[in-house]
Design an enzyme around this catalytic site. Structure first.
Site, PDB file in Angstrom:
ATOM      1  N   THR A  81       1.740  10.987   8.851  1.00 55.05           N
ATOM      2  CA  THR A  81       0.350  10.798   9.267  1.00 55.05           C
ATOM      3  C   THR A  81      -0.131   9.427   8.763  1.00 55.05           C
ATOM      4  OG1 THR A  81      -0.429  12.013   7.343  1.00 55.05           O
ATOM      5  CG2 THR A  81      -0.138  13.269   9.376  1.00 55.05           C
ATOM      6  N   THR A 103      -2.724   7.639   6.933  1.00 57.48           N
ATOM      7  CA  THR A 103      -2.977   7.225   5.549  1.00 57.48           C
ATOM      8  C   THR A 103      -1.795   7.572   4.652  1.00 57.48           C
ATOM      9  OG1 THR A 103      -5.349   7.502   5.864  1.00 57.48           O
ATOM     10  CG2 THR A 103      -4.570   7.439   3.595  1.00 57.48           C
ATOM     11  N   CYS A 104      -1.186   8.700   4.899  1.00 56.57           N
ATOM     12  CA  CYS A 104      -0.035   9.136   4.090  1.00 56.57           C
ATOM     13  C   CYS A 104       1.129   8.160   4.219  1.00 56.57           C
ATOM     14  CB  CYS A 104       0.401  10.539   4.507  1.00 56.57           C
ATOM     15  SG  CYS A 104      -0.922  11.763   4.444  1.00 56.57           S
ATOM     16  N   SER A 105       1.391   7.697   5.436  1.00 52.59           N
ATOM     17  CA  SER A 105       2.529   6.815   5.709  1.00 52.59           C
ATOM     18  C   SER A 105       2.241   5.346   5.464  1.00 52.59           C
ATOM     19  CB  SER A 105       2.988   6.982   7.161  1.00 52.59           C
ATOM     20  OG  SER A 105       3.534   8.263   7.359  1.00 52.59           O
TER      21      SER A 105
END
Length: 157
Positions: free
Chosen positions: A45, A47-49
């Site tokens: 996703t 922000t996660c990545s």
């Protein structure tokens, strides 16, 4: 929500080790070592990545130099997705762990319902766990990304 000084709840998680599926209990995963644990709402996703995982990848050596034995990234995904995400993100120094049914995340009191996006997911957080006991906890509200980043945890070590 779990608090600093509390022992992590019992749960079974999963991760891919080489080509083998492992299903360690939280007791086995955290016993006898200092662990930097951070959780994200979902692998791959935005922000996660783009920010959360890359921050821990970039600072892994500095975090470990502060006495941390292992860095664990956790998400309510399956172990195969977490493994693929770790490979795609050059996260070879991070153990990519799945909480497939969200049992651990719910027991921590850090779950959130994302409705049609993906259902029950983990709130974003980072923590330092020493022999199964929470020593530092940086939990985000909602989907924010202000206190659970690698730099904030590193400063707390």
């Amino acid at each position: 929500m779990i608090e600093v000084g509390a022992t992590l709840p019992e749960a079974t998680l999963s991760h891919i080790d080489g080509s083998d599926m492992k299903n360690p209990s939280t007791k086995d995963l955290f016993a006898g070592k200092k662990v930097a644990l951070f959780a994200v709402p979902g692998a791959f996703t935005p922000t996660c990545s783009e920010a959360h995982l890359p921050g821990f990848v970039a600072l892994a050596d500095k975090i470990k130099a502060k006495g941390v034995d292992e860095i664990i990234c956790l998400s309510v995904n399956d172990a195969f997705v977490m493994n693929a995400w770790g490979k795609a993100s050059n996260a070879e120094h991070i153990t990519m762990v799945a909480d497939g049914n969200a049992s651990f995340t719910k027991a921590l009191g850090l779950s959130m319902d994302t409705d049609t996006f993906g259902g029950v997911r983990s709130r974003r957080y980072s923590m330092l766990v020493d022999d199964g006991v929470v020593k530092v906890l940086n939990a985000e509200e909602g989907g924010g990304f202000e206190v659970s980043d690698a730099e904030t945890l590193l400063k707390a070590l």
